[in-house]
Design a protein around this motif. Structure first.
Motif, short mmCIF file in Angstrom:
data_model
loop_
_atom_site.label_atom_id
_atom_site.label_comp_id
_atom_site.label_asym_id
_atom_site.label_seq_id
_atom_site.Cartn_x
_atom_site.Cartn_y
_atom_site.Cartn_z
N HIS A 4 -49.17 -15.20 -2.83
CA HIS A 4 -49.66 -15.99 -3.77
C HIS A 4 -50.55 -17.11 -3.43
O HIS A 4 -50.75 -18.10 -4.08
CB HIS A 4 -48.68 -16.42 -4.52
CG HIS A 4 -48.11 -15.43 -5.34
ND1 HIS A 4 -47.02 -14.66 -4.79
CD2 HIS A 4 -48.33 -14.81 -6.36
CE1 HIS A 4 -46.65 -13.49 -5.67
NE2 HIS A 4 -47.43 -13.80 -6.77
N GLU A 37 -49.68 -19.59 -1.27
CA GLU A 37 -49.12 -21.04 -1.17
C GLU A 37 -49.58 -21.51 -0.04
O GLU A 37 -49.70 -22.78 0.16
CB GLU A 37 -47.73 -20.72 -0.98
CG GLU A 37 -47.10 -19.93 0.11
CD GLU A 37 -46.86 -18.64 -0.07
OE1 GLU A 37 -46.21 -17.86 0.64
OE2 GLU A 37 -47.61 -18.17 -1.00
N ARG A 58 -46.56 -29.60 -0.41
CA ARG A 58 -45.58 -28.72 -0.13
C ARG A 58 -44.47 -29.37 0.44
O ARG A 58 -43.39 -29.08 0.17
CB ARG A 58 -46.01 -27.54 0.67
CG ARG A 58 -47.16 -26.60 0.06
CD ARG A 58 -47.70 -25.84 0.97
NE ARG A 58 -46.73 -24.46 1.34
CZ ARG A 58 -46.59 -23.80 2.27
NH1 ARG A 58 -47.71 -23.72 3.13
NH2 ARG A 58 -45.84 -22.90 2.63
N GLY A 63 -42.92 -16.71 -9.04
CA GLY A 63 -44.51 -16.43 -8.51
C GLY A 63 -44.32 -14.89 -8.17
O GLY A 63 -43.85 -14.49 -7.11
N HIS A 86 -41.61 -15.25 -5.37
CA HIS A 86 -41.41 -16.70 -4.92
C HIS A 86 -40.54 -17.30 -6.11
O HIS A 86 -40.73 -16.78 -7.23
CB HIS A 86 -42.48 -17.35 -4.72
CG HIS A 86 -43.49 -16.67 -3.67
ND1 HIS A 86 -43.77 -17.62 -2.49
CD2 HIS A 86 -44.44 -15.90 -3.62
CE1 HIS A 86 -44.52 -16.84 -1.61
NE2 HIS A 86 -45.03 -15.89 -2.29
N GLN A 122 -40.70 -20.69 -8.13
CA GLN A 122 -41.99 -21.58 -8.56
C GLN A 122 -41.38 -22.58 -9.54
O GLN A 122 -40.69 -22.31 -10.47
CB GLN A 122 -43.07 -20.95 -8.90
CG GLN A 122 -44.25 -21.55 -9.26
CD GLN A 122 -45.37 -20.52 -9.54
OE1 GLN A 122 -45.82 -19.89 -8.77
NE2 GLN A 122 -45.72 -20.81 -10.84
N ASN A 137 -43.43 -25.09 -12.26
CA ASN A 137 -44.66 -25.98 -12.46
C ASN A 137 -44.31 -27.07 -13.24
O ASN A 137 -43.56 -27.36 -14.04
CB ASN A 137 -45.17 -24.82 -13.88
CG ASN A 137 -45.59 -23.26 -13.32
OD1 ASN A 137 -44.76 -22.59 -13.08
ND2 ASN A 137 -46.61 -23.14 -13.18
N PRO A 140 -48.51 -25.83 -10.25
CA PRO A 140 -47.16 -24.85 -9.59
C PRO A 140 -47.20 -25.36 -7.94
O PRO A 140 -47.95 -25.52 -7.47
CB PRO A 140 -47.86 -23.42 -9.77
CG PRO A 140 -49.44 -23.58 -9.56
CD PRO A 140 -50.03 -24.91 -10.36
N VAL A 183 -45.02 -23.89 -5.25
CA VAL A 183 -44.44 -22.55 -4.68
C VAL A 183 -43.46 -22.85 -3.68
O VAL A 183 -43.48 -23.45 -2.74
CB VAL A 183 -45.68 -21.48 -4.15
CG1 VAL A 183 -45.12 -20.23 -4.37
CG2 VAL A 183 -46.65 -21.63 -5.62
#
Length: 429
Positions: free
Chosen positions: A43, A45, A53, A102, A149, A151, A153, A159, A161
């Motif tokens: 995805h 990330e 992150r 995800g 995943h 996730q 939002n 989003p 992740v």
């Protein structure tokens, strides 16, 4: 003379030639597009910025109850998330958040989701500096191997992740069912319920739109209309016939909307609006206050060595000695092999089982305060693009430190702050 040229060219541009031209463009577009339409493996990330992150949501204790399922089997995705106290100013705070999963399309459907003991079918709020426990119940729908995943939002923040695991689904999607019992006691299959009318409505409006486009396209065509506008005759393009067709089409569309609405309202008199509310007051994890206090004293990140070095002052206010065993950030886990003698069950690409060391490995006694240098070093730091923090504007990191006592008790402490990027291996901190 200009009008004569336009009329001559108009006779040359036949409807068949235009159709062949459009068909050729469509075929060429399909040929050039289809080879690139390959399934996504994950995805992306890693494409998210390191600060996003590391300094927003810190995931830990993430578990997938199953990694192999058959179609119609259910699994649970559980874990905890710490909302980082030093939430970046550039990202909207999680006052409106949505717990999600995800995955590459609806390969698993979300049967239910919980934060703590509270069902969260819609948006909920989280407080900065708090920890929350979550659970997502998923049901296998499409056969294949997929990266799944957790996730969350965040409104205006996008989003965020969490860790992902490869999930294998066996069987055949045609056997998938999603039964739901309604309030009056009847049971329907959400996978196929109302699908016929869905197709009818879509094809009806597609046919209406196609007829509308073809009428304007086939009467004179795009090229001829372009030439007439260039020649100053744009006002002549729409005559009485065109106005009459437009009025009839408008009336037909409005009539169809009214008729379809009345039919649907008669068949389904009781309806509920979309769940668009905001759940507030969800309690964070009620856990004892950590007896280990950590104060960040500075740090650096050496780009060539993929090495994060941080200096911390650790105060042990508990009754047992403690040792640093883990640093986690952005879903990655860096473990101290002196504490973790066996490899835990966690996705390999996110687990650096020998990625953590400390300057003084001796236990910190109760009541003792000690300065430590923590070294986080592993290729995964660079593979997952967390090394990009060296190029961020403020070069700040964030994560969680876990300390362990001889009895197995775990203490969690947040750590974060600015680090100095270094581009020469072996440079002093």
């Amino acid at each position: 003379m200009k009008s004569l040229n336009i009329q001559s060219l108009a006779r040359c541009v036949t409807a068949r030639a235009v159709r062949l031209w459009i068909f050729g463009l469509a075929v060429a577009g399909a040929i050039t597009t289809l080879p690139a339409a390959t399934p996504a493996a994950a995805h992306g990330e890693r494409s998210q910025q390191a600060f996003l992150r590391m300094r927003t949501l810190n995931w830990y204790d993430v578990k997938w109850s199953k990694t192999e399922l058959n179609v119609n089997d259910e699994m649970e995705l559980t874990g905890k998330v710490h909302v980082f106290s030093g939430w970046p100013q550039a990202v909207a705070k999680p006052g409106e958040s949505f717990l999600n999963v995800g995955e590459p399309g609806p390969v698993l459907i979300r049967k239910s989701a919980y934060v703590g003991e509270v069902p969260v079918p819609r948006t909920f709020s989280m407080d900065v500096g708090k920890d929350y426990e979550y659970k997502i119940v998923l049901k296998a729908r499409r056969q294949g191997r997929y990266h799944v995943h957790v996730q969350i939002n965040v409104k205006d923040g996008g989003p965020i992740v969490g860790p992902g695991q490869w999930i294998t689904i066996k069987g055949d999607m045609k056997d998938f069912t999603n039964p739901v019992t309604l309030l009056e006691g009847s049971t329907i299959d959400l996978e196929t319920y109302g699908i016929t009318w869905t197709y009818i409505y879509h094809f009806f409006w597609m046919a209406a739109a196609t007829a509308w486009i073809l009428y304007w396209f086939m009467t004179k065509g795009i090229i001829v209309r372009y030439w007439q506008v260039k020649a100053g005759k744009g006002a002549e393009l729409i005559g009485q016939d065109e106005k009459r067709i437009g009025a009839i089409t408008l009336a037909a569309v409005l009539l169809a909307v009214v008729v379809f609405y009345a039919a649907a309202n008669k068949e389904f008199p009781r309806t509920l609006p979309m769940q668009a509310g905001l759940l507030t007051g969800i309690s964070p994890i009620d856990e004892p206050r950590s007896t280990v206090a950590v104060q960040f004293k500075g740090g650096s990140y050496t780009v060539p060595g993929r090495e994060l070095r941080i200096r911390v002052k650790v105060a042990n206010n508990g009754k047992e000695p403690v040792r640093l065993g883990e640093f986690t950030s952005a879903g990655l886990r860096f473990l101290n092999p002196e504490i973790f003698t066996t490899r835990p069950d966690f996705p390999d690409y996110l687990l650096a089982d020998r990625g953590l060391s400390v300057s003084d490995p001796n236990p910190i006694a109760p009541g003792e305060t000690r300065d430590l240098e923590v070294i986080v070093q592993d290729a995964r730091f660079d593979i997952e693009r967390l090394s990009d923090l060296a190029y961020d504007t403020d070069s700040q990191f964030g994560g969680l430190l876990f300390f362990f006592s001889p009895s197995g008790e775990r203490q969690k402490a947040e750590v974060g702050g600015p680090v100095i990027p270094r581009f020469q291996a072996g440079a002093a901190l």
